[in-house]
Design a protein around this motif. Structure first.
Motif, mmCIF file in Angstrom:
data_model
loop_
_atom_site.group_PDB
_atom_site.id
_atom_site.type_symbol
_atom_site.label_atom_id
_atom_site.label_comp_id
_atom_site.label_asym_id
_atom_site.label_seq_id
_atom_site.Cartn_x
_atom_site.Cartn_y
_atom_site.Cartn_z
ATOM 1 N N SER A 21 -21.044 18.613 16.867
ATOM 2 C CA SER A 21 -20.527 20.334 16.948
ATOM 3 C C SER A 21 -21.516 20.988 18.241
ATOM 4 O O SER A 21 -22.298 20.456 18.630
ATOM 5 N N ARG A 22 -20.659 22.249 18.585
ATOM 6 C CA ARG A 22 -21.238 22.691 19.698
ATOM 7 C C ARG A 22 -22.642 23.501 19.169
ATOM 8 O O ARG A 22 -23.471 23.561 20.050
ATOM 9 N N LYS A 23 -22.831 23.675 17.753
ATOM 10 C CA LYS A 23 -24.166 24.110 17.393
ATOM 11 C C LYS A 23 -25.137 22.976 17.497
ATOM 12 O O LYS A 23 -26.392 23.341 18.190
ATOM 13 N N VAL A 24 -25.050 21.898 17.614
ATOM 14 C CA VAL A 24 -25.944 20.738 17.456
ATOM 15 C C VAL A 24 -26.255 20.530 19.027
ATOM 16 O O VAL A 24 -27.166 20.374 19.410
ATOM 17 N N LEU A 25 -24.717 20.489 19.758
ATOM 18 C CA LEU A 25 -25.108 20.472 21.394
ATOM 19 C C LEU A 25 -26.140 21.463 21.844
ATOM 20 O O LEU A 25 -26.971 21.219 22.603
ATOM 21 N N ALA A 26 -25.846 22.671 21.483
ATOM 22 C CA ALA A 26 -26.731 23.793 21.683
ATOM 23 C C ALA A 26 -28.042 23.684 21.471
ATOM 24 O O ALA A 26 -29.047 23.844 22.479
ATOM 25 N N ALA A 27 -28.320 23.237 20.254
ATOM 26 C CA ALA A 27 -30.039 22.819 20.022
ATOM 27 C C ALA A 27 -30.349 21.558 20.687
ATOM 28 O O ALA A 27 -31.563 21.724 21.172
ATOM 29 N N LYS A 28 -29.689 20.710 21.025
ATOM 30 C CA LYS A 28 -30.094 19.451 21.829
ATOM 31 C C LYS A 28 -30.426 19.710 23.242
ATOM 32 O O LYS A 28 -31.244 19.297 23.714
ATOM 33 N N MET A 29 -29.512 20.879 23.693
ATOM 34 C CA MET A 29 -29.656 21.075 25.198
ATOM 35 C C MET A 29 -30.371 22.367 25.497
ATOM 36 O O MET A 29 -30.427 22.769 26.655
ATOM 37 N N SER A 30 -30.830 22.885 24.352
ATOM 38 C CA SER A 30 -31.647 24.105 24.467
ATOM 39 C C SER A 30 -30.980 25.209 25.219
ATOM 40 O O SER A 30 -31.327 25.908 26.274
ATOM 41 N N LEU A 31 -29.588 25.266 24.895
ATOM 42 C CA LEU A 31 -28.549 26.465 25.469
ATOM 43 C C LEU A 31 -28.286 27.169 24.381
ATOM 44 O O LEU A 31 -28.405 26.986 23.243
ATOM 45 N N THR A 32 -27.669 28.334 24.471
ATOM 46 C CA THR A 32 -27.142 29.184 23.600
ATOM 47 C C THR A 32 -25.536 28.556 23.213
ATOM 48 O O THR A 32 -25.003 27.793 23.738
ATOM 49 N N ASN A 33 -25.147 29.045 22.078
ATOM 50 C CA ASN A 33 -23.972 28.562 21.443
ATOM 51 C C ASN A 33 -22.929 29.070 22.472
ATOM 52 O O ASN A 33 -21.739 28.468 22.564
ATOM 53 N N ALA A 34 -23.078 30.334 23.124
ATOM 54 C CA ALA A 34 -22.196 30.622 23.773
ATOM 55 C C ALA A 34 -21.982 30.076 25.077
ATOM 56 O O ALA A 34 -20.869 29.846 25.719
ATOM 57 N N ALA A 35 -22.953 29.540 25.728
ATOM 58 C CA ALA A 35 -22.799 28.766 26.967
ATOM 59 C C ALA A 35 -22.197 27.397 26.788
ATOM 60 O O ALA A 35 -21.511 27.083 27.531
ATOM 61 N N ILE A 36 -22.522 26.888 25.523
ATOM 62 C CA ILE A 36 -21.952 25.623 24.984
ATOM 63 C C ILE A 36 -20.373 25.988 24.992
ATOM 64 O O ILE A 36 -19.544 25.068 25.351
ATOM 65 N N THR A 37 -20.079 27.126 24.181
ATOM 66 C CA THR A 37 -18.742 27.280 24.066
ATOM 67 C C THR A 37 -17.919 27.386 25.528
ATOM 68 O O THR A 37 -16.889 26.917 25.767
ATOM 69 N N VAL A 38 -18.395 27.985 26.592
ATOM 70 C CA VAL A 38 -17.762 28.028 27.648
ATOM 71 C C VAL A 38 -17.691 26.786 28.351
ATOM 72 O O VAL A 38 -16.582 26.490 29.070
ATOM 73 N N MET A 39 -18.904 26.040 28.254
ATOM 74 C CA MET A 39 -18.730 24.992 29.076
ATOM 75 C C MET A 39 -17.802 23.928 28.484
ATOM 76 O O MET A 39 -17.144 23.145 29.144
ATOM 77 N N THR A 40 -17.827 23.881 27.062
ATOM 78 C CA THR A 40 -16.850 22.865 26.594
ATOM 79 C C THR A 40 -15.412 23.473 26.589
ATOM 80 O O THR A 40 -14.522 22.473 26.804
ATOM 81 N N GLN A 41 -15.057 24.579 26.824
ATOM 82 C CA GLN A 41 -13.655 25.114 26.970
ATOM 83 C C GLN A 41 -13.191 24.735 28.314
ATOM 84 O O GLN A 41 -12.114 24.183 28.524
#
Length: 158
Positions: A21-41
């Motif tokens: 999930s984006r939430k898990v990715l954010a935690a593993k990468m030490s990034l915000t959920n918003a940053a992961i959302t932009v990146m995954t989009q």
């Protein structure tokens, strides 16, 4: 598409750990959920990752959506050119072997690829990587032969 370090890391995590999930990715990468959302989009728009659907975690609140690498966007083609035959291996982006074949010659191998490579709209170019001992006449002739055959087959390559 040129990937940022974070995009490469994200795709590496999906490759090694499977759908996340984006939430898990954010935690593993030490990034915000918003940053992961932009990146995954942007990766979804490129067709490199896909959304698999929501996960029911049993918790109250917004459900998490799993994302994974898309195995239909790119393929990898390996040619092992020998004196008496050519081995072909085709894998998807996850490394799953799709085709493995021993063919009598490089000419027949290129013909086989022409008939069996998906001609979907995402297919733009083949990257040709020839490994061997540079400077040897056989190696140089093999590279020239592969380049000539790719051009004759009108397959874009680099």
């Amino acid at each position: 598409m040129i990937f940022s370090n974070n995009q490469r890391k994200l795709m590496g995590l999906l490759l090694t750990e499977g759908p996340l999930s984006r939430k898990v990715l954010a935690a593993k990468m030490s990034l915000t959920n918003a940053a992961i959302t932009v990146m995954t989009q942007s990766l979804i728009e490129e067709g490199l990752i896909i959304e698999l659907g929501e996960v029911n975690s049993g918790k109250v609140g917004r459900k998490e959506t799993l994302i994974d690498l898309s195995s239909t966007k790119y393929i990898s083609i390996g040619l092992d050119i020998r004196v008496n035959h050519t081995n072909i291996s085709i894998t998807d982006i996850k490394g799953k072997l799709l085709i493995s074949k021993k063919i009598s010659s490089i000419e027949n191998a290129i013909e086989y690829l022409l008939l069996n490579i998906p001609k979907d709209s995402y297919f733009h170019e083949i990257a040709v990587l020839c490994r061997g001992y540079q400077g040897l006449e056989v190696y140089d002739k093999t590279v020239e032969k592969v380049e000539k055959l790719m051009a004759e087959a009108q397959l874009p390559y680099r």
